[in-house]
Design a protein around this motif. Structure first.
Motif, PDB file in Angstrom:
ATOM      1  N   ARG A 149       0.967   4.271  -2.736  1.00 53.24           N
ATOM      2  CA  ARG A 149       0.941   5.693  -2.404  1.00 53.24           C
ATOM      3  C   ARG A 149       2.080   6.425  -3.090  1.00 53.24           C
ATOM      4  NH1 ARG A 149      -3.357   8.424  -0.463  1.00 53.24           N
ATOM      5  NH2 ARG A 149      -3.580   8.488   1.802  1.00 53.24           N
TER       6      ARG A 149
ATOM      7  N   TYR B   9       6.631  10.322   2.568  1.00 55.16           N
ATOM      8  CA  TYR B   9       7.065   9.338   1.568  1.00 55.16           C
ATOM      9  C   TYR B   9       8.341   9.766   0.844  1.00 55.16           C
ATOM     10  CZ  TYR B   9       2.522   7.232   2.328  1.00 55.16           C
ATOM     11  OH  TYR B   9       1.444   6.639   2.901  1.00 55.16           O
TER      12      TYR B   9
ATOM     13  N   GLN C 115       0.827  -1.208   0.000  1.00 52.80           N
ATOM     14  CA  GLN C 115       0.000   0.000   0.000  1.00 52.80           C
ATOM     15  C   GLN C 115       0.858   1.254   0.000  1.00 52.80           C
ATOM     16  OE1 GLN C 115      -2.751  -0.387   3.268  1.00 52.80           O
ATOM     17  NE2 GLN C 115      -4.151  -1.710   2.105  1.00 52.80           N
TER      18      GLN C 115
END
Lengths: 200, 200
Positions: free
Chosen positions: B16, B55, B12
């Motif tokens: 993203r 991220y 996941q």
DNA sequence: GTCTATAATAAGATAGAC
DNA sequence: GTCTATCTTATTATAGAC
């Protein structure tokens, strides 16, 4: 001495404008248009940002000044002499450009930025390229006639010539030791020339 | 269902990251790298700037992610198949690119920006172009041998081929109705082909 | 003609709550 | 994993003093 070698006040203002355009061009080459601040331009000419805005009411107006100055240079160097234009003349321009990497860099960066949406230089480059394609087609026809190698016409070869000159500049700016701008340009012209093919 | 169709938490997170890279690529195409804010990227994926920075620790790191994603795409599409590479394959890539003007635009803008000093993508494009010249030279040699029209060698023609493809993209982005990317590319290849010259 | 001062935003990045 | 809040700095542009 208030009207010295530069002439009157109007001429001095013109000199200031030219100096600001020069500084802006250099900074655009180094950092792009978006990366160039009025403060940096002002520093280079010994003014404050507000001082620069006295001559150009906005950053976009300053960019227009830069583009117009380039157009005047182009006209003097190329379009103005189109009556006696030859491909050898175009190669002279390439050689002259190779001596001015700062100018080449500024307009390579601007051309790249110009494809973004609503960029203030987009219209300039759109029209400039369209005109260059037409000029190059006329140049190729005058030089080589209607039939070029590969079954091409001057109209189909013109965008290729423009693309080569542009694309080579990018490669040259990133690897000046590996790319010989003028020689590579001549290489492409030799591909277009009906008489010089198959030489060793 | 916590490990649904997308796999575990790590997968996941990867999804993203991919979505963020996608959003960044689109925004770079629209506004350039310097013109793209983390806030705009965050908006597009439904996060805040701080969420994006979870991220990618910095804006430059995000750009690296964009460039790496393109490299992976290139590898899959072209370099990875270099053993059976032909010029027709290269033309297929051009045709595929013509279907993805957003990607073409993003990398045209980035290539332009990259020639500025200390640009985070400068090294990427420098190496990319050097590698492309070497790959194209090998491709031309495999296709046409050592002797090309105009007395050129594959090594001298390779930068021209690269320049044409790059330069045509700029013209195409500014005047899509006037430029046929794939056809113009084929035109240039026909100039390089020893067998097809002088066709009508 | 050029400045100071300032307005009005906006940027990238960090700390720490949840 | 994502947010709020904030720091710090930079941006273009304007108003008005000198």
């Amino acid at each position: 001495m208030t009207r010295g070698q530069q002439g009157g006040r109007a001429a001095q203002a013109e000199a200031r404008r030219a100096a600001i355009i020069d500084a802006a061009t250099t900074l655009i080459a180094e950092r792009g248009y978006q990366g160039t601040s009025l403060a940096a331009v002002a520093d280079r000419v010994g003014l404050t940002p507000a001082g620069v805005l006295h001559y150009f009411p906005s950053k976009d107006a300053l960019l227009s000044g830069v583009l117009e100055a380039r157009d005047r240079w182009d006209f003097a160097a190329f379009v103005g002499r189109l009556t006696d234009a030859r491909l050898t003349h175009l190669e002279q321009i390439v050689e002259y450009n190779a001596e001015r990497p700062d100018l080449v860099q500024a307009f390579t960066v601007l051309a790249g930025e110009s494809v973004t949406e609503d960029h203030p230089a987009r219209e300039f480059f759109t029209e400039r390229y369209a005109k260059a394609r037409a000029d190059f087609a006329a140049l190729l026809r005058a030089e080589f006639g209607d039939h070029l190698p590969g079954g091409l016409t001057p109209e189909r070869a013109a965008p290729l010539l423009l693309a080569v000159m542009d694309g080579l500049q990018v490669q040259w700016l990133l690897a000046r030791d590996d790319i010989d701008l003028a020689a590579a340009c001549r290489d492409f012209v030799s591909l277009l020339s009906p008489t010089q093919r198959e030489q060793t």
